[in-house]
Design a protein around this motif. Structure first.
Motif, PDB file in Angstrom:
ATOM      1  N   UNK A   1     -40.014 -48.814  53.850  1.00 24.93           N
ATOM      2  CA  UNK A   1     -40.538 -48.428  54.434  1.00 24.93           C
ATOM      3  C   UNK A   1     -40.385 -46.527  54.563  1.00 24.93           C
TER       4      UNK A   1
ATOM      5  N   UNK B   1     -52.465 -54.426  62.328  1.00 24.00           N
ATOM      6  CA  UNK B   1     -51.879 -54.512  61.312  1.00 24.00           C
ATOM      7  C   UNK B   1     -50.177 -55.247  61.068  1.00 24.00           C
TER       8      UNK B   1
ATOM      9  N   UNK C   1     -59.618 -45.415  56.190  1.00 22.32           N
ATOM     10  CA  UNK C   1     -59.013 -44.881  57.413  1.00 22.32           C
ATOM     11  C   UNK C   1     -57.987 -43.601  57.992  1.00 22.32           C
ATOM     12  N   UNK C   2     -56.633 -44.109  57.142  1.00 27.44           N
ATOM     13  CA  UNK C   2     -55.391 -43.037  57.778  1.00 27.44           C
ATOM     14  C   UNK C   2     -55.232 -42.269  56.225  1.00 27.44           C
ATOM     15  N   UNK C   3     -55.997 -42.441  55.410  1.00 31.16           N
ATOM     16  CA  UNK C   3     -55.469 -42.048  54.878  1.00 31.16           C
ATOM     17  C   UNK C   3     -56.540 -40.992  53.493  1.00 31.16           C
TER      18      UNK C   3
ATOM     19  N   UNK D   1     -44.841 -44.336  49.836  1.00 28.21           N
ATOM     20  CA  UNK D   1     -45.786 -43.640  50.293  1.00 28.21           C
ATOM     21  C   UNK D   1     -46.458 -44.911  51.742  1.00 28.21           C
ATOM     22  N   UNK D   2     -47.142 -45.882  51.281  1.00 27.80           N
ATOM     23  CA  UNK D   2     -46.988 -47.028  51.633  1.00 27.80           C
ATOM     24  C   UNK D   2     -46.592 -48.074  51.107  1.00 27.80           C
TER      25      UNK D   2
ATOM     26  N   UNK E   1     -53.055 -44.335  46.506  1.00 27.79           N
ATOM     27  CA  UNK E   1     -51.632 -44.343  47.146  1.00 27.79           C
ATOM     28  C   UNK E   1     -50.636 -43.026  46.378  1.00 27.79           C
TER      29      UNK E   1
ATOM     30  N   UNK F   1     -49.880 -38.369  60.562  1.00 29.68           N
ATOM     31  CA  UNK F   1     -50.625 -38.909  59.958  1.00 29.68           C
ATOM     32  C   UNK F   1     -50.171 -39.196  58.725  1.00 29.68           C
ATOM     33  N   UNK F   2     -48.943 -39.012  58.389  1.00 31.87           N
ATOM     34  CA  UNK F   2     -48.607 -39.413  56.940  1.00 31.87           C
ATOM     35  C   UNK F   2     -48.504 -40.829  56.592  1.00 31.87           C
ATOM     36  N   UNK F   3     -48.400 -41.304  57.719  1.00 25.91           N
ATOM     37  CA  UNK F   3     -49.124 -43.165  58.141  1.00 25.91           C
ATOM     38  C   UNK F   3     -49.704 -43.074  57.211  1.00 25.91           C
ATOM     39  N   UNK F   4     -50.089 -43.958  56.687  1.00 30.85           N
ATOM     40  CA  UNK F   4     -51.399 -44.320  55.174  1.00 30.85           C
ATOM     41  C   UNK F   4     -51.937 -45.254  56.909  1.00 30.85           C
ATOM     42  N   UNK F   5     -50.750 -46.156  57.788  1.00 31.80           N
ATOM     43  CA  UNK F   5     -51.668 -47.079  58.933  1.00 31.80           C
ATOM     44  C   UNK F   5     -51.991 -46.251  60.044  1.00 31.80           C
ATOM     45  N   UNK F   6     -52.308 -44.980  60.465  1.00 34.72           N
ATOM     46  CA  UNK F   6     -52.025 -44.173  61.181  1.00 34.72           C
ATOM     47  C   UNK F   6     -53.225 -43.877  61.047  1.00 34.72           C
ATOM     48  N   UNK F   7     -54.892 -44.194  61.826  1.00 38.28           N
ATOM     49  CA  UNK F   7     -56.058 -43.370  61.813  1.00 38.28           C
ATOM     50  C   UNK F   7     -56.231 -42.220  62.253  1.00 38.28           C
TER      51      UNK F   7
ATOM     52  N   UNK G   1     -53.678 -49.134  62.157  1.00 32.96           N
ATOM     53  CA  UNK G   1     -54.852 -50.017  62.099  1.00 32.96           C
ATOM     54  C   UNK G   1     -53.977 -51.544  62.641  1.00 32.96           C
TER      55      UNK G   1
ATOM     56  N   UNK H   1     -43.517 -49.286  61.557  1.00 32.16           N
ATOM     57  CA  UNK H   1     -44.107 -48.311  61.097  1.00 32.16           C
ATOM     58  C   UNK H   1     -43.465 -47.332  61.935  1.00 32.16           C
TER      59      UNK H   1
ATOM     60  N   UNK I   1     -49.040 -31.467  50.949  1.00 32.16           N
ATOM     61  CA  UNK I   1     -48.843 -32.343  52.135  1.00 32.16           C
ATOM     62  C   UNK I   1     -48.369 -30.980  53.401  1.00 32.16           C
TER      63      UNK I   1
END
Lengths: 97, 587
Positions: free
Chosen positions: B131, A17, B189-191, B135-136, B156, A70-76, A15, A23, B312
């Motif tokens: 961070x 952002x 998109x990423x989750x 988790x976010x 999330x 992949x666990x990072x929510x910002x990673x698509x 993302x 991150x 996970x």
């Protein structure tokens, strides 16, 4: 010097952002993964950026690096784009002095 | 409590009101917090909200209370604090919640957006700080984004592997006008956590189990998180193999069940630790091969194949290679595994008789036990054992961190999930009292005992004021050995009994019963074994006020068995310099 380091190149869509670079960089740092190279740029979609990350895998599997990223929510998405081992076209003459 | 009336999208309001309406829309019924400048705009609409806000005395208390609430109810816990020090006081509970996979939403105020980056008064980059162990997290500067971000935060925090989410909101975003806009759906998109396991993985898992003659169910906290205890019991009884429950999984499988070998790990039972070491298959369910369970990793379960089921994917292969991995919700996984295993066992049912005989022999030869001090003083293990026996199996227990925590995990029989709350991964001293507060708010009809150490208690006992003023009648048992007991135990064993800075002198100062009374609680004390039961019964009879009991116990009691840090599970000691008598065991 011989080491067991293996180089991989990951193409990571994230993302676009504030803080996203922190991150990704923070994840590599705290998990003791090694970034060899990092390149961040735009994509055709202004909400998405592309990172090309050169990873030296040592003591961790590539799967673990990818799973943690992949666990990072910002990673698509993450793609392993490591060039295949090139066939050696040895065009240079060998000089054996 | 007033019933929540949904607010129509498009309604004009401040960002602060939009925040509170969003929390209501997310189903929040209680939050723990403490106001300050940057978050103050939100506290005005909180005054009118259907949400019960519990005013804590320290933000750390708010965070652990939200965790206790979440662990008991299975719903997201919510805490709220102001910018700067208010936010940084939430750092420990957030890290704690991340380590133990607790669904938590933390709301923090931030300095006005124009002041961000100027080292303004009470400015801290809490998004940057948190961070690594959220988790976010979010920094919101546009009030229009508040409902969407709150909806995402709860989504999330509570889905996939649960965890903490922090939402930092600039003060001006709370003050500006906006149109409320609660989203109808959440797209990230990423989750997209995978909850349904692959059919092939289930088939492979069932086949692996059916080939094993020495299987062990290695059960972790994920089973409780996923509410999979009933399915677990079915699966265990279908196979008839031994079970171990980790520190985070105590209560996931009844302690009284004959197939339960106890807790594995650094202070696990001989039977549980040996089951893992001698197994040919670990059926790993919602557990993560933590170093406190594995001991020296290279010698852990050396002959075992690994079936690893976890939600996970990053846990698969992180510490130990998995021969078969099943990624998905462990409740769905076990539910799918039951018919698959039935089919596999119909073709080939291994004979587990010899294996179970070995395990049961260890279980009966090396039960958990403790020495009674010969000077007539009170044994800490006895106090904890009687607390469990007298208060019964529906009681919720929380603990701090240290010897008392280990004894509480060993000497209380847990029969039900969500009755044992502790800080497993983080090892946060001071978790016990505020977590008990949150647990009692989440389960007001249950008896809640915090089993605390005299060291831990002195870190967070201020929340007893919150309990006294808000009708949250928890009970606290201080296991007062006037020491940082676990550290002292390590000094005894590994530092030549040189007790550097572990004596707290807490039989002299503070006077715990007086301290308790000053905070609006009933303060009791007990130091003779003959007074133990009647003191516990007295504490059990008081239900309109928090109760604190100062159990003044023997100082030199140690936690056994023990696998010393960094050593192999094979080197388990049942007492100082005493290994189990392996020669008499057929293993």
């Amino acid at each position: 010097m011989t080491t067991s380091r293996r180089q991989h190149t990951l193409e990571v869509l994230v993302e676009n952002e504030p803080g996203v670079l922190a991150r990704v960089a923070g994840l590599f740092s705290r998990r003791a993964f090694n970034i060899e190279t990092l390149n961040v740029g735009p994509t055709e979609d202004s909400s998405i950026s592309k990172m090309i990350i050169g990873v030296a895998v040592e003591g961790h599997s590539l799967e673990q690096v990818i799973a943690q990223l992949d666990k990072l929510v910002s990673v698509i998405s993450i793609k392993d784009v490591t060039p295949k081992a090139k066939e050696v076209h040895d065009t240079q003459p060998d000089y054996q002095n | 409590m007033a019933k929540h009336v949904p607010t129509a999208n498009g309604t004009e309001m401040t960002g602060a009101t939009s925040l509170v309406k969003s929390l209501e829309a997310a189903g929040v019924d209680v939050m723990f917090g403490l106001p300050g400048g940057a978050i103050l705009p939100a506290y005005d609409p909180i005054y009118d909200s259907t949400i019960r806000h519990i005013l804590v005395r320290h933000e750390q208390g708010a965070g652990h209370a939200a965790t206790g609430y979440a662990q008991v109810t299975g719903r997201a816990g919510v805490c709220i604090a102001t910018s700067g020090p208010g936010a940084t006081n939430l750092v420990t509970p957030l890290m704690d919640a991340a380590m133990d996979s607790v669904p938590l939403v933390a709301i923090t105020g931030q300095v006005p957006s124009a002041a961000i980056g100027t080292d303004a008064f009470q400015e801290a980059d809490i998004r940057g700080i948190t961070m690594p162990f959220t988790k976010h997290n979010y920094l919101v500067t546009n009030p229009d984004e508040i409902p969407g971000v709150i909806a995402e935060a709860f989504h999330i925090a509570t889905t996939g592997r649960p965890g903490p989410v922090l939402v930092d909101i600039a003060k001006d975003a709370l003050q500006k006008m906006t149109k409320y806009n609660w989203p109808t759906s959440i797209k990230l998109a990423g989750y997209n956590p995978k909850t349904t396991p692959d059919a092939q993985a289930i088939t492979d898992a069932a086949a692996l189990i059916a080939q094993s003659s020495k299987p062990v169910f290695y059960v972790g906290g994920g089973v409780i998180k996923a509410n999979a205890h009933a399915e677990l019991r079915q699966l265990v009884e279908l196979l008839g193999g031994p079970v171990v429950t980790t520190l985070m999984a105590r209560g996931a499988f009844p302690d009284s069940h004959p197939l339960h070998m106890g807790m594995p790990g650094m202070h696990g039972t001989v039977a549980a630790v040996t089951a893992l070491q001698k197994a040919d298959l670990l059926i790993t369910l919602g557990a993560r091969f933590d170093d406190r369970v594995t001991g020296k990793l290279s010698t852990f379960a050396p002959n075992a194949k690994i079936l690893h089921a976890d939600i996970d994917p990053a846990e698969i292969g992180k510490n130990r290679h998995a021969d078969v991995a099943v990624v998905g919700d462990v409740k769905e996984t076990i539910a799918a595994l039951i018919p698959a295993l039935k089919a596999a066992l119909a073709k080939n049912k291994p004979d587990l008789t010899a294996w179970l005989r070995q395990m049961n022999s260890l279980k009966s030869t090396y039960p958990l036990g403790f020495d009674t001090p010969d000077d007539g003083s009170l044994s800490p293990q006895l106090v904890i054992q009687r607390l469990g026996q007298i208060s019964g199996t529906d009681t919720i227990f929380t603990a701090g961190v240290g010897q008392h925590q280990m004894w509480a995990s060993q000497f209380i029989s847990y029969e039900h999930p969500r009755t044992w709350l502790n800080s497993g991964g983080a090892g946060t001293m001071g978790y016990g009292v505020p977590a008990a507060m949150g647990a009692k708010v989440g389960a007001p009809d249950s008896t809640v005992w915090a089993i605390d150490g005299d060291g831990c208690f002195q870190m967070t006992n201020q929340e007893l004021v919150t309990c006294a003023l808000n009708n949250i009648p928890i009970k606290v048992a201080i296991i007062n050995n006037e020491s940082l007991g676990m550290v002292r135990q390590w000094q005894t064993l590994f530092y030549d009994s040189r007790y550097s800075n572990t004596s707290l002198e807490s039989k002299r100062v503070p006077n715990f019963p007086m301290l308790a009374e000053s905070m609006g609680c009933v303060g009791l004390s007990c130091e003779r074994p003959e007074d133990l039961d009647k003191t516990i019964e007295k504490a059990m009879s008081i239900n309109d006020q928090p109760v604190v009991v100062d159990f003044r116990v023997h100082r030199d009691a140690m936690v056994w068995p023990m696998v010393a840090a960094g050593t192999s599970n094979d080197e388990i000691m049942i007492a100082r310099a005493t290994a189990p008598d392996w020669d008499s065991q057929e293993l």
